[in-house]
Design a protein around this motif. Structure first.
Motif, PDB file in Angstrom:
ATOM      1  N   PHE A 214      39.140  52.463  39.250  1.00 31.09           N
ATOM      2  CA  PHE A 214      40.118  52.435  38.157  1.00 31.09           C
ATOM      3  C   PHE A 214      39.486  51.868  36.886  1.00 31.09           C
ATOM      4  CE2 PHE A 214      43.089  49.765  35.787  1.00 31.09           C
ATOM      5  CZ  PHE A 214      44.097  50.657  35.448  1.00 31.09           C
ATOM      6  N   LEU A 215      38.767  50.740  37.036  1.00 34.79           N
ATOM      7  CA  LEU A 215      38.138  50.103  35.882  1.00 34.79           C
ATOM      8  C   LEU A 215      36.978  50.938  35.337  1.00 34.79           C
ATOM      9  CD1 LEU A 215      38.141  46.395  37.090  1.00 34.79           C
ATOM     10  CD2 LEU A 215      39.523  47.371  35.250  1.00 34.79           C
ATOM     11  N   GLU A 217      36.636  54.121  35.294  1.00 43.11           N
ATOM     12  CA  GLU A 217      37.118  55.274  34.541  1.00 43.11           C
ATOM     13  C   GLU A 217      37.583  54.881  33.144  1.00 43.11           C
ATOM     14  OE1 GLU A 217      40.655  58.674  34.848  1.00 43.11           O
ATOM     15  OE2 GLU A 217      40.151  57.424  36.590  1.00 43.11           O
ATOM     16  N   ARG A 218      38.201  53.721  33.029  1.00 44.57           N
ATOM     17  CA  ARG A 218      38.789  53.313  31.753  1.00 44.57           C
ATOM     18  C   ARG A 218      37.850  52.462  30.904  1.00 44.57           C
ATOM     19  NH1 ARG A 218      42.129  54.526  35.358  1.00 44.57           N
ATOM     20  NH2 ARG A 218      44.252  55.302  34.970  1.00 44.57           N
ATOM     21  N   HIS A 219      36.848  51.874  31.527  1.00 39.68           N
ATOM     22  CA  HIS A 219      35.953  50.978  30.791  1.00 39.68           C
ATOM     23  C   HIS A 219      34.506  51.253  31.210  1.00 39.68           C
ATOM     24  CE1 HIS A 219      39.349  48.607  29.312  1.00 39.68           C
ATOM     25  NE2 HIS A 219      39.854  48.681  30.531  1.00 39.68           N
ATOM     26  N   PRO A 220      33.893  52.298  30.679  1.00 32.45           N
ATOM     27  CA  PRO A 220      32.508  52.637  31.052  1.00 32.45           C
ATOM     28  C   PRO A 220      31.525  51.505  30.784  1.00 32.45           C
ATOM     29  CG  PRO A 220      33.540  54.425  29.809  1.00 32.45           C
ATOM     30  CD  PRO A 220      34.485  53.273  29.736  1.00 32.45           C
ATOM     31  N   LEU A 283      41.013  42.575  31.468  1.00 37.27           N
ATOM     32  CA  LEU A 283      42.298  42.988  32.032  1.00 37.27           C
ATOM     33  C   LEU A 283      43.480  42.359  31.304  1.00 37.27           C
ATOM     34  CD1 LEU A 283      41.422  42.823  35.831  1.00 37.27           C
ATOM     35  CD2 LEU A 283      41.904  44.882  34.501  1.00 37.27           C
TER      36      LEU A 283
END
Length: 286
Positions: A214-215, A217-220, A283
């Motif tokens: 999840f992380l 994907e949203r935070h390369p 987060l």
């Protein structure tokens, strides 16, 4: 109106995500909410508990050796579905009263770990009931007692820290007993260790399969940190397996087990701290 002496403990437990002082300081504590047998109203009671592996924990209806069973025990006989608060999590559970040899084995483990249970039993003619609380696993994610994803990480990590600190203290005590003639870990201590190992494995598996993708994907930009955390998971898994192998032996040497716990503690604390430093600010960013 009668004073509820449990209420300050309940409030402190909830405010501090399972950490309390006073009489319960340093004990494994949960909050058990039952449904009143006669009133149908919810009643919450702080109770000491015993890890029992898998999806259940054990509680003992001792009432400090009183001649009658406590009210919460009568409540769960009438309404076996209960709510458990562990500090980090709140979940529904099914209460099952242990019978016969299963009850006796569990109670013997409890007495070996804490002789006070035997003192309570000696004060009364009733047989102290031992109750298994089986978690009812929800369809969705677990209910973590936190208001944000960042706080959830810290709450769960602190729960692991508290349990590992208890195990370390128990290991040190077992090591001292070994030096005075003891030759093996107590049965309940072995269960405590194995339950902790299973919980940590499940937590890291959940992170690898759900939170980290999840992380990513949203935070390369997190790629290097996530790669390090995954590598650390593998290293910790090796240490967990080493500890499992040692304590899984009924004749486990307390000093050897204590050294394995210390190795795991050092690596795990460094890992938890790094994960918190890397993930919580992101987060919880507004």
């Amino acid at each position: 109106m009668p004073i509820d002496f449990n209420q300050p403990v309940i409030e402190e437990f909830r405010a501090n995500k399972g950490r309390v002082g006073g009489y319960f300081e340093g004990a494994r504590l949960l909050l058990l909410t039952t449904t009143g047998a006669r009133t149908g109203r919810p009643h919450t009671t702080p109770l000491g508990y015993l890890p029992d592996g898998g999806d259940r924990v054990l509680v003992i209806a001792s009432a400090a050796g009183a001649p009658r069973h406590p009210a919460w025990f009568h409540n769960l006989l009438a309404h076996p579905q209960v709510t458990v608060e562990s500090g980090a999590f709140t979940y529904e559970a099914r209460a099952v009263v242990l019978e016969g040899e299963e009850r006796d084995r569990a109670f013997a483990r409890a007495v070996e770990a804490e002789p006070g249970w035997a003192e309570y039993q000696a004060k009364t003619t009733r047989v102290l009931p031992v109750i298994a609380l089986h978690e009812i696993v929800p369809d969705g994610p677990p209910n973590i007692n936190a208001s944000s994803m960042g706080e959830a990480i810290k709450v769960v990590h602190d729960a692991f820290r508290r349990e590992l600190a208890l195990i370390r203290a128990e290991m040190n005590d077992a090591g001292g007993k070994a030096g005075t003639g003891g030759s093996a870990l107590g049965a309940q201590l072995r269960v405590n260790c194995l339950t902790f190992c299973a919980g940590l494995h499940n937590h890291h598996t959940g992170e690898d399969l759900a939170m980290f993708p999840f992380l990513a994907e949203r935070h390369p930009e997190l790629a290097p940190a996530l790669a390090r955390l995954r590598d650390e998971h593998e290293r910790i898994a090796e240490l967990v397996e080493d500890l499992r192998r040692v304590v899984g032996d009924e004749n486990a040497d307390p000093d050897t087990a204590r050294r394995e716990v210390e190795r795991l503690t050092e690596e795990l604390e460094a890992h938890l701290t790094y994960e918190e430093e890397q993930l919580i600010p992101l987060l919880d960013a507004r």
